[in-house]
Scaffold this motif. Structure first.
Motif, PDB file in Angstrom:
ATOM      1  N   ILE A 243      40.128  34.015  10.729  1.00 29.48           N
ATOM      2  CA  ILE A 243      40.999  34.404  11.735  1.00 29.48           C
ATOM      3  C   ILE A 243      42.389  33.957  11.537  1.00 29.48           C
ATOM      4  N   TYR A 244      42.353  32.660  11.327  1.00 28.75           N
ATOM      5  CA  TYR A 244      43.943  31.817  11.191  1.00 28.75           C
ATOM      6  C   TYR A 244      44.569  32.194  10.042  1.00 28.75           C
ATOM      7  N   GLU A 245      43.672  32.542   8.884  1.00 25.95           N
ATOM      8  CA  GLU A 245      44.424  32.923   7.665  1.00 25.95           C
ATOM      9  C   GLU A 245      44.882  34.348   7.659  1.00 25.95           C
ATOM     10  N   THR A 246      43.802  35.291   8.510  1.00 21.54           N
ATOM     11  CA  THR A 246      44.524  36.722   8.494  1.00 21.54           C
ATOM     12  C   THR A 246      45.932  36.749   9.271  1.00 21.54           C
ATOM     13  N   LEU A 247      46.030  35.931  10.313  1.00 19.91           N
ATOM     14  CA  LEU A 247      47.224  35.887  11.198  1.00 19.91           C
ATOM     15  C   LEU A 247      48.347  35.345  10.386  1.00 19.91           C
ATOM     16  N   ARG A 248      48.104  34.358   9.523  1.00 20.63           N
ATOM     17  CA  ARG A 248      48.887  33.718   8.641  1.00 20.63           C
ATOM     18  C   ARG A 248      49.534  35.015   7.820  1.00 20.63           C
ATOM     19  N   LEU A 249      48.568  35.671   6.876  1.00 21.34           N
ATOM     20  CA  LEU A 249      49.041  36.331   5.903  1.00 21.34           C
ATOM     21  C   LEU A 249      49.559  37.865   6.408  1.00 21.34           C
ATOM     22  N   PHE A 250      48.862  38.202   7.636  1.00 23.09           N
ATOM     23  CA  PHE A 250      49.327  39.562   8.205  1.00 23.09           C
ATOM     24  C   PHE A 250      49.860  39.306   9.614  1.00 23.09           C
TER      25      PHE A 250
ATOM     26  N   SER B 295      58.371  35.179   6.728  1.00 27.11           N
ATOM     27  CA  SER B 295      59.043  34.373   5.502  1.00 27.11           C
ATOM     28  C   SER B 295      58.622  32.890   5.769  1.00 27.11           C
ATOM     29  N   ILE B 296      58.338  32.575   6.834  1.00 20.98           N
ATOM     30  CA  ILE B 296      57.649  31.119   7.276  1.00 20.98           C
ATOM     31  C   ILE B 296      56.451  30.996   6.685  1.00 20.98           C
ATOM     32  N   HIS B 297      55.503  31.952   6.965  1.00 22.76           N
ATOM     33  CA  HIS B 297      54.220  31.968   6.852  1.00 22.76           C
ATOM     34  C   HIS B 297      54.002  32.094   5.307  1.00 22.76           C
TER      35      HIS B 297
ATOM     36  N   ASP C 159      52.473  23.612  11.946  1.00 21.74           N
ATOM     37  CA  ASP C 159      53.377  23.899  12.735  1.00 21.74           C
ATOM     38  C   ASP C 159      54.470  24.893  12.566  1.00 21.74           C
ATOM     39  N   ALA C 160      54.179  25.407  11.331  1.00 19.29           N
ATOM     40  CA  ALA C 160      54.708  26.738  10.729  1.00 19.29           C
ATOM     41  C   ALA C 160      53.925  27.694  10.853  1.00 19.29           C
ATOM     42  N   TRP C 161      52.537  27.941  11.613  1.00 18.25           N
ATOM     43  CA  TRP C 161      51.673  28.753  11.858  1.00 18.25           C
ATOM     44  C   TRP C 161      52.119  29.395  13.150  1.00 18.25           C
ATOM     45  N   ILE C 162      52.965  30.716  13.378  1.00 19.78           N
ATOM     46  CA  ILE C 162      53.571  30.951  14.753  1.00 19.78           C
ATOM     47  C   ILE C 162      53.250  32.577  14.792  1.00 19.78           C
ATOM     48  N   PRO C 163      51.915  32.960  14.689  1.00 17.95           N
ATOM     49  CA  PRO C 163      51.873  34.310  15.095  1.00 17.95           C
ATOM     50  C   PRO C 163      51.909  34.721  16.227  1.00 17.95           C
ATOM     51  N   PHE C 164      51.716  33.658  17.356  1.00 17.91           N
ATOM     52  CA  PHE C 164      51.860  33.821  18.841  1.00 17.91           C
ATOM     53  C   PHE C 164      53.351  33.312  19.333  1.00 17.91           C
ATOM     54  N   ALA C 165      53.916  32.822  18.122  1.00 15.67           N
ATOM     55  CA  ALA C 165      55.408  32.219  18.547  1.00 15.67           C
ATOM     56  C   ALA C 165      54.907  30.760  19.109  1.00 15.67           C
TER      57      ALA C 165
END
Ligand code: HEM
Length: 563
Positions: free
Chosen positions: A399-406, A443-445, A493-499
């Motif tokens: 789940i985390y990886e999906t939200l990072r990539l997409f 870009s950050i992800h 800290d750079a994982w921000i799909p939910f801000a």
């Protein structure tokens, strides 16, 4: 006569300064600043004894000269070294007008365009006359503490005053409006929604079972699920897409409305104007009216369960000592009602679709997840019993990886440094007052300084780095070496799909709960594969961003599992 032209030129300069200083969306102020001086000039001409015919002939020239002067001043100032953002690089079109980015956004590939700009210009790029995009992870936290930006004024066809919570620019007012939302997503409140998710997820499984051995467009079913659930959860019901399909084209209206909204997000003043013209924006108007209707019906009907409006309408405080001073106004509730479908349903459906795309294009990951689901939920075990979710490390990594990539909101969050402030330091960049700024999620992800192999779907990275999901597994470590990742980089800290921060996505835990429940239910019941003949690369090509990502149709063959 020459005095008149001179006065017009000076008035245009003053009008430019007022626009710049106050950046008002008030139509009266616009009218006064745009039409006042030339109209006064014409009045002056009439008083000099000039015939009304001559005044009439001069009229177009006077207006054109004034508006032309205003345009020239504006452009010259924006590209001049005196502009507060002059030090930041970016395309000339972006510096000159917000229309540049508005046009780019229409294609749905704004996230890729901005990503390219970052590759070309660096971490801080000027993407509008008064707007920056930032890719530097150390700037995320300072950016997220700034007040919200003006994009939702345009996106929601607001009059500039009434907005859903996501667009409220005054931090004190945002905090006040956020309180009932926070109450609606506490742990006990979330537990209250579990049964509703389970009921809808069961319905999804049953509906898909009817396609045993056949092909489905999986994303459509996630749309139906997410929308039905969100209507149950927010309004206590009102939608049966899983049963009746989307005969009334809710999702087409949603997609089209979001497209128009994305353009207007770049030119908020236009949204204010269009809000006064009924049906001027077609789908967006229909979408907003539909959500207003659902909310009004719910408020009039009263609660049948502890739904979202139980909290937003302060019904949960009825017997509490923390009594509200007054009932929230209906307008406030309908404004928030308009946000719920987009924020809650579209995002979750996007995440689920991307997740299954990633699984189905990575058979090894799929198999590992299948094994994990079978371990925790063997046949006959209730997949809606959420107690194992925390232990399901591979599920969480996927789940985390999906939200990072997409990320379902690829562009991220907009903030605006208040005009009356001293500016903000974000990472190494100084953001002057009056500047809108984005921490650009896409870009950050995908920045190698934050994540090794940034463009790869590699859930193992979360196990490798995991502090929250469990201990460091040796098998994952060796797989990293085998993959040739020596200097493993992982910046959570750079994982921000939910801000991030106090104004982040309030529905984060609900979204994760929904995703986990649906994934476990589907993996336990079905075997899936992509339909032959479908080019899987299409997904990435057609993944577009209109605030929330629209995903291409993904044909999937499914079979009920015999185990
Ligand atoms: C995977 C699913 C989801 C993703 C990726 C997501 C992402 C986001 C993002 C990026 C924001 C912007 C925050 C900001 O301005 O800094 C946001 C705001 C918000 N989201 Fe979500 N969201 C998801 C699901 C949900 C759900 C299920 C709900 C439930 C109704 C929800 C409700 C909201 C609300 C109310 C806001 C505004 C918060 C505020 O301004 O205080 N979201 N979301």
């Amino acid at each position: 006569m020459s005095t008149m032209w001179y006065s017009l030129a000076v008035s245009a300069l003053i009008a430019h300064d007022s626009f710049k200083r106050y950046e008002t969306y008030a139509i009266r102020a616009h009218t006064a600043l745009l039409l006042g001086p030339p109209t006064l000039a014409l009045g002056f001409l009439g008083s000099t004894g000039l015939s009304s015919q001559s005044v009439l002939h001069t009229l177009p020239l006077v207006y054109a000269a004034y508006l032309g002067a205003l345009t020239v001043y504006t452009i010259l100032y924006r590209i001049s070294p005196f502009h507060p953002l002059a030090q930041y690089p970016g395309p000339l079109g972006c510096k000159v007008s917000q229309w540049w980015m508005a046009c780019k956004s229409w294609s749905g590939y704004e996230h890729l365009y901005i990503s390219e700009l970052h590759h070309k210009y660096g971490d801080v790029v000027r993407i509008g006359p008064n707007e920056l995009s930032i890719r530097d992870a150390s700037a995320i936290s300072p950016i997220m503490s700034i007040a919200k930006g003006p994009q939702y004024v345009g996106r929601m066809l607001s009059d500039g005053i009434h907005l859903p919570i996501i667009g409220i620019q005054d931090p004190a007012e945002h905090l006040r409006r956020r309180r009932p939302w926070n109450r609606a997503f506490t742990v006990p409140a979330l537990r209250g929604y579990e049964e509703t998710i389970a009921r809808r997820a069961r319905q999804l499984v049953d509906a898909l079972e009817r396609h045993n051995g056949g092909q489905v467009i999986l994303g459509k079913w996630f749309n139906y699920f997410a929308y039905d659930f969100m209507c149950d959860m927010a309004f206590g019901g009102g939608s049966e897409l899983l049963q009746e399909r989307d005969n009334s084209n809710v999702w087409r209206v949603l997609d089209e409305g979001m497209k128009v909204g994305t353009l207007l997000a770049h030119v908020p003043w236009l949204g204010v104007y269009l809000s006064h013209i009924p049906l001027a924006t077609g789908a967006l108007d229909i979408l907003i009216s539909h959500c207003r209707m659902l909310t009004t019906q719910r408020v009039q009907r009263g609660a049948t369960q502890k739904d979202l409006f139980h909290y937003l309408n302060d019904e949960d405080l009825a017997n509490s000592s923390e009594k509200p001073r007054a009932q929230p106004p209906l307008r406030q509730l309908t404004d928030d009602g308009c946000l719920i479908v987009v924020a809650g349903a579209d995002t979750t459906s996007s995440a689920l679709t991307s997740l299954f795309y990633c699984l189905l294009t990575n058979p090894e990951t799929y198999r590992r997840l299948q094994d994990e689901v079978d371990k925790f939920y063997p046949r006959g075990e209730d997949t809606f019993d959420v107690r194992y979710h925390r232990e399901m490390r591979w599920l969480n990594a996927v789940i985390y990886e999906t939200l990072r990539l997409f990320p379902p909101v690829p562009g991220g969050s907009q903030r605006r440094v208040p005009h009356n402030s001293a500016g903000v330091m974000a990472g190494d960049a100084f953001i002057p007052p009056g500047t809108s700024v984005w921490a650009h999620t896409w870009s950050i992800h995908r920045d190698p300084r934050n994540f090794s192999r940034p463009d790869a779907f590699w859930p193992d990275r979360w196990l490798l780095a995991s502090t929250t999901l469990g201990s460091f597994p040796s098998s994952a470590s060796s797989s990293a070496e085998a993959d040739g990742v020596r200097d493993f980089v992982h910046n959570e800290d750079a994982w921000i799909p939910f801000a991030q921060g106090q104004m982040n996505c309030v529905g984060k835990n609900l979204a994760l709960l929904e995703i986990r429940m649906v994934v476990c239910a589907l993996m336990q019941r079905f075997e899936m594969r992509l339909s032959e003949g479908w080019d899987a690369r299409e997904y990435e090509w057609k993944f577009r961003a209109y605030l929330v990502a629209t995903r291409p149709e993904m044909p999937v063959r499914l079979r009920v599992r015999c185990t």
